[in-house]
Design a protein around this motif. Structure first.
Motif, short mmCIF file in Angstrom:
data_model
loop_
_atom_site.label_atom_id
_atom_site.label_comp_id
_atom_site.label_asym_id
_atom_site.label_seq_id
_atom_site.Cartn_x
_atom_site.Cartn_y
_atom_site.Cartn_z
N THR A 60 0.84 -1.20 0.00
CA THR A 60 0.00 0.00 0.00
C THR A 60 0.87 1.24 0.00
O THR A 60 1.85 1.33 0.74
N LEU A 61 0.50 2.20 -0.84
CA LEU A 61 1.15 3.51 -0.87
C LEU A 61 0.18 4.51 -0.27
O LEU A 61 -0.96 4.64 -0.75
N LEU A 62 0.60 5.19 0.79
CA LEU A 62 -0.27 6.14 1.49
C LEU A 62 0.37 7.51 1.49
O LEU A 62 1.53 7.66 1.88
N ALA A 83 -4.90 6.55 0.13
CA ALA A 83 -4.10 5.35 -0.10
C ALA A 83 -4.42 4.77 -1.47
O ALA A 83 -5.51 4.96 -2.02
N VAL A 84 -3.46 4.00 -2.00
CA VAL A 84 -3.62 3.34 -3.29
C VAL A 84 -2.73 2.10 -3.28
O VAL A 84 -1.72 2.06 -2.57
N ALA A 85 -3.12 1.10 -4.02
CA ALA A 85 -2.27 -0.08 -4.14
C ALA A 85 -0.95 0.31 -4.79
O ALA A 85 -0.91 1.02 -5.79
N ALA A 86 0.16 -0.15 -4.22
CA ALA A 86 1.49 0.29 -4.66
C ALA A 86 1.98 -0.46 -5.89
O ALA A 86 2.94 -0.02 -6.53
N ARG A 87 1.36 -1.57 -6.23
CA ARG A 87 1.88 -2.40 -7.32
C ARG A 87 1.86 -1.66 -8.66
O ARG A 87 2.87 -1.63 -9.38
N VAL A 125 4.99 10.37 1.79
CA VAL A 125 4.47 9.10 1.30
C VAL A 125 5.16 7.97 2.05
O VAL A 125 6.38 8.00 2.27
N GLY A 126 4.37 6.99 2.45
CA GLY A 126 4.91 5.78 3.04
C GLY A 126 4.39 4.56 2.30
O GLY A 126 3.25 4.55 1.83
N ILE A 127 5.23 3.56 2.15
CA ILE A 127 4.84 2.33 1.46
C ILE A 127 5.19 1.16 2.37
O ILE A 127 6.32 1.06 2.87
N ALA A 128 4.21 0.28 2.59
CA ALA A 128 4.41 -0.89 3.44
C ALA A 128 3.32 -1.90 3.11
O ALA A 128 2.49 -1.69 2.21
#
Length: 575
Positions: free
Chosen positions: A8-10, A106-110, A140-143
């Protein structure tokens, strides 16, 4: 959920309520600014934090720390309206954006990671685009999962795939956003999310309930979405067409409420509740607008209407961020509005709160109680907090409404993961119980009911985390009425002689009659005791020594009696 959470990218905009006040109302966010809700600070600017202002402070205390503080009232509609241009800017680069709350999406990071050259490149590109389009700073954080991505965004980090549990392990339990749970965990010696995640899931559910189990999943880096979330059937979507195009915010608000009630009734008819809401609109010129709102709880009809109104206000207001950003107002009015429940869960087994359903009713009650405090003072509205202690009066503390609900005395200590002791069957007054064992000297450790409980605070008797285990505490059930001031009484045996308790806790004779004050004698048909307590015997000025009895009278009344310094007292009444 058996698989690992999706990447997830937030995107998070720090101090968003303050920035929204600047965007909409022109309040300079570079100065000391605080946003207040129910007379408490919910957000503040960087300048205000430098002066000592923090979230949770009361208005008077915040102004005392920073006299030049600018106070702004909290307005969720303003926050959502100002955040719409930011979401639109993110959506220009990526698809499927979900609004977590005003100030975070948020959005799916793929997808972004694949066509923007990697996750880090995607994060930099989105931050830069939002800054250029809306003049808003963001991180932005991705996890793995929304919760971990939100914490990563606050640190501006990209957590490697599979590294989310390790990233969360070192964070304090306060990161869960549950202050009461975090305070309890710290008193039990659990200070980090890693410590909490290491506890057995079954023990956590038994000790902390369903919300604690959800928090335990978050701490372990697992997605907290319930398994029941599914795509709703097509007939749950509601659509409304309008002959006259909607181009005013007041007309949009009226349309939003009617459509929200229709959606909520349709979901309720299937035993469902909405957790994620899609809002779609079509203008007279064929322009299509779409936005998804995400909510961790259940969206009531009022909550759905609020989000639709905020979204339509954001579309129709024509604002696209700060001065100088391009306008985003539709070229024509809205002729069709569609609400899509993009995520639903079964509503069976839900129970309304004290003020009704969560949302508007609770906020209205909170405002009313805060208003009473403003007129009569903080002590005019109090709530009870249970804590530790040996007597019913010691275990309850009254705190002003809105203050931190901390007990005067901590509760019994329990090691992490230790099973919760269940109370045994209630013993009726007069039932046979084990009689006191051999006499012991003051301070000797013996079981309650036949011995002496050493007072709280003695280092040798402290449990895990330095919390006293409260030996000598009265068994369940608790009395229904605790008298503010104990009533003087006398107890006599069958021969009419006063019943006395010796220094070695020996009862001179079975209690037979009770006289409270100047009242008439009442026959005692059953009794249990004594439960002795010898508190703070090592400090003569604070020492207190007494013994308690439960008695049942011939008229069916049950009382809690205490003997202190040779005087009988009525402390509480059982129902």
């Amino acid at each position: 959920m058996t698989g690992s959470p999706a990447r997830t990218l937030l995107l998070w905009c720090p101090d968003w309520p303050v920035l929204a006040a600047e965007i909409v109302d022109g309040v300079p966010a570079t100065g000391p600014v605080a946003v207040l809700h129910a007379n408490r600070v919910v957000a503040c600017s960087e300048r205000a934090r430098a002066e000592g202002v923090r979230r949770g402070l009361r208005k008077r205390e915040a102004q005392g720390r920073c006299p030049q503080l600018t106070v702004v009232e909290y307005d969720p509609g303003r926050d959502a309206r100002a955040f719409e241009p930011v979401v639109a800017a993110v959506e220009e680069l990526v698809a499927g954006v979900e609004v977590v709350r005003p100030g975070a999406c948020a959005v799916a990071a793929r997808g972004p990671g694949r066509y923007l050259g990697g996750e880090e490149a995607a994060a930099e590109r989105i931050i830069e685009h939002v800054a250029q389009s809306c003049l808003v700073e963001s991180q932005v954080g991705i996890a793995d999962g929304v919760f971990a991505a939100g914490l990563a965004a606050r640190a501006g980090r990209v957590v490697a795939p599979g590294g989310t549990p390790e990233f969360l392990a070192g964070l304090p339990v306060e990161a869960l956003g549950r202050s009461a749970l975090a305070d309890l965990l710290r008193r039990l010696g659990v200070r980090t999310l890693g410590d909490f995640a290491a506890l057995p899931a079954g023990d956590v559910l038994a000790r902390f309930g369903f919300d604690g189990a959800l928090a335990h999943r978050l701490a372990a880096g697992r997605d907290h979405r319930p398994l029941a979330v599914r795509q709703p059937p097509a007939d749950l979507t509601v659509t409304a067409g309008y002959d006259e195009p909607i181009d005013r915010v007041d007309a949009a608000a009226f349309a939003a409420r009617a459509l929200a009630e229709q959606l909520h009734e349709g979901l309720a008819g299937h035993g469902l509740a909405c957790t994620r809401l899609g809002i779609e609109a079509v203008t007279e010129h064929g322009q299509e607008l779409h936005r998804v709102w995400r909510h961790d709880g259940l969206l009531t009809a009022a909550a759905i209407a609020d989000r639709v109104r905020w979204q339509l206000d954001g579309w129709l207001s024509g604002s696209n961020g700060r001065t100088g950003a391009r306008p985003a107002r539709p070229t024509a009015g809205i002729i069709r509005l569609r609400l899509v429940p993009a995520g639903v869960i079964a509503q069976a087994g839900l129970q309304a709160g004290l003020w009704g359903e969560a949302g508007e009713e609770r906020e209205r009650a909170h405002r009313a109680l805060s208003r009473v405090q403003g007129i009569l003072g903080p002590e005019a509205v109090v709530t009870a907090v249970l804590g530790g202690g040996r007597s019913p009066a010691d275990q309850v503390r009254l705190v002003p409404w809105g203050d931190e609900r901390l007990p005067t005395r901590p509760g019994p200590a329990r090691l992490p993961g230790e099973p919760i002791p269940r109370p045994g069957p209630a013993r009726l007054p007069g039932e046979p119980i084990p009689r006191p064992g051999p006499a012991r000297l003051p301070g000797e450790s013996i079981a309650s009911g036949g011995g002496r409980a050493v007072g709280a605070g003695r280092p040798a008797d402290r449990g895990a985390g330095g919390v006293p285990p409260w030996p000598g505490r009265l068994p369940a059930p608790a009395p229904a009425v605790v008298l503010p001031s104990p009533l003087a009484a006398t107890v006599h045996d069958a021969a009419g002689e006063p019943v006395v308790i010796s220094a070695r806790l020996a009862v001179s004779a079975p209690p037979a009659r009770l006289v409270v004050g100047a009242g008439r004698p009442a026959e005692i048909v059953g009794w249990v005791g004594p439960w002795p307590v010898d508190e703070r015997w090592w400090a003569p000025a604070e020492a207190r020594r007494r013994a308690r009895f439960q008695v049942c009278l011939a008229d069916g009344a049950a009382l809690l009696l205490a003997v202190e310094a040779g005087q009988w007292l009525v402390e509480a009444i059982y129902d």
